[in-house]
Design an enzyme around this catalytic site. Sequence first.
Site, PDB file in Angstrom:
ATOM      1  N   ASP A  48      36.246  29.288  36.487  1.00  0.00           N
ATOM      2  CA  ASP A  48      36.959  30.484  36.043  1.00  0.00           C
ATOM      3  C   ASP A  48      37.020  30.451  34.512  1.00  0.00           C
ATOM      4  O   ASP A  48      36.779  29.407  33.895  1.00  0.00           O
ATOM      5  CB  ASP A  48      38.360  30.479  36.641  1.00  0.00           C
ATOM      6  CG  ASP A  48      39.206  31.631  36.174  1.00  0.00           C
ATOM      7  OD1 ASP A  48      38.685  32.751  36.081  1.00  0.00           O
ATOM      8  OD2 ASP A  48      40.395  31.410  35.873  1.00  0.00           O
ATOM      9  N   LYS A  49      37.335  31.579  33.890  1.00  0.00           N
ATOM     10  CA  LYS A  49      37.392  31.602  32.428  1.00  0.00           C
ATOM     11  C   LYS A  49      38.826  31.602  31.916  1.00  0.00           C
ATOM     12  O   LYS A  49      39.256  30.662  31.246  1.00  0.00           O
ATOM     13  CB  LYS A  49      36.651  32.816  31.872  1.00  0.00           C
ATOM     14  CG  LYS A  49      36.603  32.837  30.332  1.00  0.00           C
ATOM     15  CD  LYS A  49      35.982  34.107  29.808  1.00  0.00           C
ATOM     16  CE  LYS A  49      36.947  35.267  29.876  1.00  0.00           C
ATOM     17  NZ  LYS A  49      38.085  35.144  28.944  1.00  0.00           N
TER      18      LYS A  49
ATOM     19  N   ARG B 225      39.172  40.757  24.385  1.00  0.00           N
ATOM     20  CA  ARG B 225      39.482  41.510  25.603  1.00  0.00           C
ATOM     21  C   ARG B 225      39.958  42.905  25.207  1.00  0.00           C
ATOM     22  O   ARG B 225      40.835  43.033  24.359  1.00  0.00           O
ATOM     23  CB  ARG B 225      40.551  40.786  26.415  1.00  0.00           C
ATOM     24  CG  ARG B 225      40.126  39.409  26.875  1.00  0.00           C
ATOM     25  CD  ARG B 225      41.319  38.551  27.232  1.00  0.00           C
ATOM     26  NE  ARG B 225      42.096  39.103  28.321  1.00  0.00           N
ATOM     27  CZ  ARG B 225      41.890  38.818  29.610  1.00  0.00           C
ATOM     28  NH1 ARG B 225      40.916  38.004  29.935  1.00  0.00           N
ATOM     29  NH2 ARG B 225      42.652  39.331  30.553  1.00  0.00           N
TER      30      ARG B 225
ATOM     31  N   ARG C 190      33.160  40.668  35.589  1.00  0.00           N
ATOM     32  CA  ARG C 190      33.810  41.697  36.405  1.00  0.00           C
ATOM     33  C   ARG C 190      33.763  41.342  37.896  1.00  0.00           C
ATOM     34  O   ARG C 190      33.487  42.196  38.739  1.00  0.00           O
ATOM     35  CB  ARG C 190      33.162  43.060  36.166  1.00  0.00           C
ATOM     36  CG  ARG C 190      33.337  43.627  34.758  1.00  0.00           C
ATOM     37  CD  ARG C 190      34.752  44.132  34.547  1.00  0.00           C
ATOM     38  NE  ARG C 190      35.013  44.544  33.189  1.00  0.00           N
ATOM     39  CZ  ARG C 190      34.827  45.778  32.730  1.00  0.00           C
ATOM     40  NH1 ARG C 190      34.329  46.691  33.518  1.00  0.00           N
ATOM     41  NH2 ARG C 190      35.126  46.082  31.486  1.00  0.00           N
TER      42      ARG C 190
ATOM     43  N   LYS D 258      33.937  35.464  43.979  1.00  0.00           N
ATOM     44  CA  LYS D 258      33.757  34.097  43.486  1.00  0.00           C
ATOM     45  C   LYS D 258      33.456  33.150  44.640  1.00  0.00           C
ATOM     46  O   LYS D 258      32.541  32.326  44.572  1.00  0.00           O
ATOM     47  CB  LYS D 258      35.016  33.644  42.737  1.00  0.00           C
ATOM     48  CG  LYS D 258      35.321  34.415  41.466  1.00  0.00           C
ATOM     49  CD  LYS D 258      36.582  33.871  40.794  1.00  0.00           C
ATOM     50  CE  LYS D 258      36.905  34.637  39.522  1.00  0.00           C
ATOM     51  NZ  LYS D 258      38.122  34.110  38.843  1.00  0.00           N
TER      52      LYS D 258
END
Length: 950
Positions: A440-441, A660, A870, A876
Amino acid sequence: MELHNNDHTYTSFDISRSSSQAQENLSKSRRIRNKSVDFDDNLPYSENPRLIYINDPRRTNDKYEFTGNEIRTSKYTLITFLPKNLFIQFHRVAYLYFLAIAALNQLPPLAVFGRTVSLFPLLFVLCVTAIKDGYEDWRRHRSDRNENNREALVLQVGEFQMKKWKKIRAGEVVKIHADETIPCDMVLLGTSDPSGLAYIQTMNLDGESNLKTRYARQETASSIFEGCNVSGLIRCEQPNRNIYEFTANMEFNGHKFPLSQSNIVLRGCQLKNTDWIIGVVVYAGQETKAMLNSAVSPSKRSKLEGYMNRETFWLSIFLLVMCSVVAVGMGLWLHRHKDELDTLPYYRKTYIREGRENGKTYRYYGIPMETFFSFLSSVIVFQIMIPISLYITMELVRLGQSYFMIEDKHMYCSNSGSRFQCRSLNINEDLGQIRYVFSDKTGTLTENKMEFRKASVYGKDYRSSNLTDDSVQDNSITDAAVPSRWKLKSEISVDSELMDLLHKDLAGDERIAAHLFFLTLAACNTVIPIVSQDASSSHGSSDSWGGVKAIDYQGESPDEQALVSAASAYGYALHERTSGHIVIDINGDKLRLDVLGLHEFDSVRKRMSVVIRFPDNTVKVLVKGADSTMFSILADTEKVDQIRQATRSHLTEYSSEGLRTLVVAARDLTDAELEQWQCRYEDASTSLIDRAAKLRQTAALVECNLKLLGATAIEDKLQDGVPEAIESLRQAGIKVWVLTGDKQETAISIGLSCKLLTADMQQIIINGNSEEECRNLLTDAMTRHGVQPANRKKQNSKRKKNSENGYLEIPDDTKSSNVLQRRSGKEEPDVCAPLALIIDGNSLVYILEKDLQSELFDIATSCKVVLCCRVAPLQKAGIVDLIKSRTDDMTLAIGDGANDVSMIQMADVGVGICGQEGRQAVMASDFAMGQFRFLKRLLLVHGHWNYQRV
């Protein structure tokens, strides 16, 4: 954790129509209800709602269908421990083999060793494992007992009395005081705040330390304050695991009104900054959302253990063959010498000594049985081919490895005060075989601490200077600037030109747009301001506001907190929020806005809107959201088109810098539009049938023909050591995939900054809007970059041989397996250049649900880097499952939030990033650590060492 994919990033709050005008409009909307457009009701219907009679638990559970509030997290009981534990342990093939050997050794004709001695090794292994499992389960029992015996105030016979948690039932009214833990899922009836506001901390559910806001309906809150008898009926959905949604309605004092997620507090949360709350229990015990989500991660077995099971099976076959040869030889020998058995040395058929036994059979059962006993004896003699000591040694080595990993000072996180956690002892050696890392980021690679950096207002770019909010008020950038009356906890950089524009007394379009822009940032959110007098300030004043005050913002989303803090730094300070209105301090002037309704952020609309009434009785809808959905609902005018093009250009620039972004817009509502929306909103919000879908339809009524105000850019900084860790993993031949909810440009920029992407990589971008378009993009990429799928033979050997290159070559005599191979082409630079795949969530919808998975797998596994932007949480997990189902390589998933749980559980090895033990990502993981940079040491140091030793 990503802003654009978390449908829970914003939480709605209920409407309190306190103004007389609001009540009048509501009456009008009810009169025209029959004229409104009907909803699409061809959706799944909840036929069996749960009925909760407030303060009447006996009537609520008259059919005894609801569980009590007692919880159980243990695996075993005294009765089930022995059979269940033995059943789990004997999943190992070797244990069945050792059990068979021990059983054979109990037969007198076959006993080679002492009968009791032969049982010791197996019993030792079984007992050690059983003791370990029993101790862990005893700790769970102890924790459950302590939890169940806690006490809370429950309304009984007209007054609140202490009652143990395990005896609380659905329908009972419970009172919770500050800093106490919520014992069950409750709908709020009233709080110590007259407006019905309460603050809770959900750290034990999602790990977030930010305070969340919950509201009691004004209809019930006022009755609680007046001391009226509490009675009513709640119709709610059946228990489910979704902690971010709650659909119900309540009948109270002859009125029917909706209940949502903002009206319920869940078990495990803590009450903060609120003296007390009173609520009615709707879910108890194992039916609470926390318990439904507390399932442990699925039992995982190491690759080495699976390999050993296969080897044990083949060795057993070989052993049986050897024993069969010995038995056949024994039978032939007995047949040849059957008449000489009494005279041969070392063998007797009958007794030859004098006495009663002379001439009787001496342990002779005939040639067939002697042959069979010879086979069984050979099994016992040759049992050392599969030594039980190997398994004993492995268990001890794993235990030692876990100790060294836990005590490693280099993996201690000083920021969160957490050390490495080894939550699964049986897959340590898999850490040295990882080939794919899925990360994950937000919160994993980044700090999840947002800072407002840039803004595009009415088509003009404004960039923050080095000046902070405090320096602005001290140095007075312009004479027109009004000193800030609020002192923020964190410093916010501001743009002097934009500050001048906001403080000029102008009536132009740009000034009005800037005013609405920051008004939207301050109003369109669920952030709660916490105001306190700043004792350290030396320039207080004696005005009606009490001088300079310190203000802190608490919200569920760091993005919201950053935007509200930025608005405060520019003079638009959110000062007060209730369920029905907000107060904004605009350069010292109070502006009270009535909140008529709020449409929360969801993953379908990807935007949030609030309908507010100004003091002059005008009504506006303020909207912010992702650019992918906002530009399609803007008004089409020549002026808007110019601003739109300029804003798009600024958004592209912001995203390329890794920021962002959000788009901000607004518009006025006419009386007719307001009446239609209010009518539809009331119907949708009280519906138990797909309330979310109907609310989206209602939002579409006002989220259209918007006037573009601008865009925001927020920075989420990388954690320390992330670029170095990713570079080291890549050099070790490990492929790193980053799965994020950010837009494509932002994801690429983050990929470059963390050294996931490099300048020499050729980027393959897949962002189709249909199945056919995705198919064409995949086919074109395979053709253009000279790649093709091959057959499945020698897959593992080819991957190991060429893993460090990032691509695989095809020898003349063999083809590699299912993994995509690079073809020898005429353009040598193109063939040798590493590839990077960048794909968006919209394309994954068509690829994962259609017959394009093979093409995606072929391209993805040939790339050195894959960046998915996105993407939704379930996507995931789908990506991880795609790799696991088509290759034997080991996968590792790492994340920090509830949205990463499915991905973590799907991977061969799951790692949680969190400093709090209550986080769902940690609870679902096999290992837990404080920061991503520790993954480098875990895999390349401990993983390699563990694999070599085991």
